[in-house]
Design a protein around this motif. Structure first.
Motif, PDB file in Angstrom:
ATOM      1  N   ALA A 184       0.830  -1.209   0.000  1.00  0.00           N
ATOM      2  CA  ALA A 184       0.000   0.000   0.000  1.00  0.00           C
ATOM      3  C   ALA A 184       0.862   1.256   0.000  1.00  0.00           C
ATOM      4  O   ALA A 184       0.555   2.242  -0.699  1.00  0.00           O
ATOM      5  CB  ALA A 184      -0.926  -0.012   1.216  1.00  0.00           C
ATOM      6  N   ALA A 185       1.947   1.255   0.766  1.00  0.00           N
ATOM      7  CA  ALA A 185       2.836   2.416   0.804  1.00  0.00           C
ATOM      8  C   ALA A 185       3.534   2.603  -0.537  1.00  0.00           C
ATOM      9  O   ALA A 185       3.698   3.738  -1.021  1.00  0.00           O
ATOM     10  CB  ALA A 185       3.858   2.246   1.917  1.00  0.00           C
ATOM     11  N   THR A 186       3.948   1.504  -1.148  1.00  0.00           N
ATOM     12  CA  THR A 186       4.606   1.591  -2.456  1.00  0.00           C
ATOM     13  C   THR A 186       3.657   2.165  -3.504  1.00  0.00           C
ATOM     14  O   THR A 186       4.050   3.010  -4.333  1.00  0.00           O
ATOM     15  CB  THR A 186       5.094   0.194  -2.882  1.00  0.00           C
ATOM     16  N   ASP A 187       2.405   1.719  -3.474  1.00  0.00           N
ATOM     17  CA  ASP A 187       1.416   2.239  -4.423  1.00  0.00           C
ATOM     18  C   ASP A 187       1.161   3.726  -4.190  1.00  0.00           C
ATOM     19  O   ASP A 187       1.017   4.507  -5.154  1.00  0.00           O
ATOM     20  CB  ASP A 187       0.103   1.465  -4.291  1.00  0.00           C
ATOM     21  N   ALA A 188       1.097   4.131  -2.922  1.00  0.00           N
ATOM     22  CA  ALA A 188       0.844   5.543  -2.619  1.00  0.00           C
ATOM     23  C   ALA A 188       1.991   6.419  -3.092  1.00  0.00           C
ATOM     24  O   ALA A 188       1.777   7.523  -3.624  1.00  0.00           O
ATOM     25  CB  ALA A 188       0.625   5.717  -1.123  1.00  0.00           C
ATOM     26  N   LEU A 189       3.210   5.941  -2.921  1.00  0.00           N
ATOM     27  CA  LEU A 189       4.373   6.712  -3.360  1.00  0.00           C
ATOM     28  C   LEU A 189       4.418   6.835  -4.884  1.00  0.00           C
ATOM     29  O   LEU A 189       4.981   7.798  -5.425  1.00  0.00           O
ATOM     30  CB  LEU A 189       5.660   6.048  -2.855  1.00  0.00           C
ATOM     31  N   ALA A 190       3.832   5.872  -5.574  1.00  0.00           N
ATOM     32  CA  ALA A 190       3.812   5.917  -7.039  1.00  0.00           C
ATOM     33  C   ALA A 190       2.640   6.738  -7.579  1.00  0.00           C
ATOM     34  O   ALA A 190       2.568   6.999  -8.784  1.00  0.00           O
ATOM     35  CB  ALA A 190       3.745   4.496  -7.594  1.00  0.00           C
ATOM     36  N   GLY A 191       1.716   7.141  -6.698  1.00  0.00           N
ATOM     37  CA  GLY A 191       0.534   7.880  -7.134  1.00  0.00           C
ATOM     38  C   GLY A 191       0.724   9.385  -7.074  1.00  0.00           C
ATOM     39  O   GLY A 191       1.846   9.899  -6.976  1.00  0.00           O
ATOM     40  N   THR A 192      -0.384  10.064  -7.066  1.00  0.00           N
ATOM     41  CA  THR A 192      -0.365  11.526  -7.019  1.00  0.00           C
ATOM     42  C   THR A 192      -0.141  12.005  -5.588  1.00  0.00           C
ATOM     43  O   THR A 192      -0.220  11.227  -4.631  1.00  0.00           O
ATOM     44  CB  THR A 192      -1.699  12.077  -7.532  1.00  0.00           C
ATOM     45  N   ASP A 193       0.113  13.303  -5.459  1.00  0.00           N
ATOM     46  CA  ASP A 193       0.284  13.869  -4.124  1.00  0.00           C
ATOM     47  C   ASP A 193      -0.992  13.724  -3.301  1.00  0.00           C
ATOM     48  O   ASP A 193      -0.934  13.509  -2.080  1.00  0.00           O
ATOM     49  CB  ASP A 193       0.675  15.346  -4.227  1.00  0.00           C
ATOM     50  N   VAL A 194      -2.133  13.827  -3.969  1.00  0.00           N
ATOM     51  CA  VAL A 194      -3.406  13.685  -3.253  1.00  0.00           C
ATOM     52  C   VAL A 194      -3.544  12.260  -2.719  1.00  0.00           C
ATOM     53  O   VAL A 194      -3.953  12.042  -1.564  1.00  0.00           O
ATOM     54  CB  VAL A 194      -4.583  14.034  -4.186  1.00  0.00           C
ATOM     55  N   GLU A 195      -3.216  11.288  -3.547  1.00  0.00           N
ATOM     56  CA  GLU A 195      -3.299   9.887  -3.114  1.00  0.00           C
ATOM     57  C   GLU A 195      -2.301   9.601  -1.987  1.00  0.00           C
ATOM     58  O   GLU A 195      -2.607   8.857  -1.042  1.00  0.00           O
ATOM     59  CB  GLU A 195      -3.025   8.970  -4.305  1.00  0.00           C
ATOM     60  N   LEU A 196      -1.135  10.204  -2.078  1.00  0.00           N
ATOM     61  CA  LEU A 196      -0.134  10.004  -1.035  1.00  0.00           C
ATOM     62  C   LEU A 196      -0.612  10.582   0.292  1.00  0.00           C
ATOM     63  O   LEU A 196      -0.475   9.947   1.345  1.00  0.00           O
ATOM     64  CB  LEU A 196       1.182  10.655  -1.452  1.00  0.00           C
TER      65      LEU A 196
END
Length: 264
Positions: A70-82
């Motif tokens: 989940a953390a890896t996916d968030a880091l690969a997403g947008t700032d809003v998703e992070l």
């Protein structure tokens, strides 16, 4: 500044997990104890960089696959998703990993205290109960089980091998939980080897060779004395000579007898 502090904390968590930091002893019971404290402390940053640094700790330090992914996916997403992940979106993945840790502990349990504690925690639906057992309850239960196991290695116990193991077990029971655990994992085997060595029969001393029997000389063979008869000529001539000698002796005797009669 906040980003630097988060990175430093992340490094401390990694060191603790692999057993190289100040929390190595606690990590022996729970390898993610420092990470759990980090998560429970929450996030207090404001900038995008601070959000990213906090998520990076979860992505690189946790042993839980759900949180790491989940953390890896968030880091690969947008700032809003992070931001959504750091502001609470991580909790579902974190709780899933906490239950996974409980399941692993239950599967590896070797004593009644850990077994009962893990089962009770898993029976609850409250994540706080899971974290409480993983943070403190597990270490206490493991210590209780370790003491039970070490007690069976004392003299008279079912797992005792001799005086060396008895002495080592007594010392471990008087020590710290970490010392007791180390004894069960490694120390007991060194003591058992000493007991086995003491119980082994001493090597047999080879007997001195028996002295050789003295050689007795055989007595000389008895010889039959040989009577040598002086004789000349043939055997017939020898008999004739003997008869002649006898006749002479007889004749001489008769002559002497006749003379004595005349004188009388």
């Amino acid at each position: 500044m906040m980003r630097t502090l988060l990175r430093a904390l992340g490094l401390a968590v990694v060191l603790s997990v692999v057993g190289l930091g100040a929390g190595a002893v606690a990590a022996a019971a729970d390898p993610v104890a420092d990470l759990r404290a980090f998560v429970e402390a929450g996030f207090h940053g404001t900038t995008d960089g601070e959000y990213r640094a906090w998520a990076e700790v979860l992505a690189t330090s946790t042993d839980g696959p759900a949180t790491r992914q989940a953390a890896t996916d968030a880091l690969a997403g947008t700032d809003v998703e992070l931001r959504a992940f750091v502001d609470g979106g991580y909790l579902a993945a974190w709780h899933a990993d906490e239950r996974l840790r409980l399941t692993r502990i239950l599967a590896a349990a070797t004593g009644p205290a850990v077994t009962a504690g893990a089962q009770t925690a898993l029976a609850s639906s409250d994540p706080a109960v899971w974290s409480a057992f993983l943070t403190t309850g597990f270490a206490r239960a493991q210590f209780a089980d370790d003491r039970l196991m070490a007690a069976t290695m004392l003299t008279g116990g079912v797992n005792n091998s001799g005086s060396a193991l008895d002495a080592a077990a007594q010392a471990a029971l008087a020590g710290t939980p970490a010392e007791l655990r180390d004894f069960l994992l490694t120390g007991q085997f060194a003591a058992r080897a000493l007991d086995a060595q003491a119980a082994a029969p001493a090597p047999a001393v080879p007997a001195a060779p028996a002295p050789a029997a003295p050689q007795v000389a055989a007595p000389p063979a008895a010889t039959t004395p040989t009577v040598a008869l002086a004789a000349t000529g043939s055997s017939g001539e020898a008999r004739g000579a003997a008869l002649a000698s006898v006749a002479v002796l007889v004749g001489t005797g008769l002559v002497l007898l006749a003379r004595r009669r005349r004188q009388a």
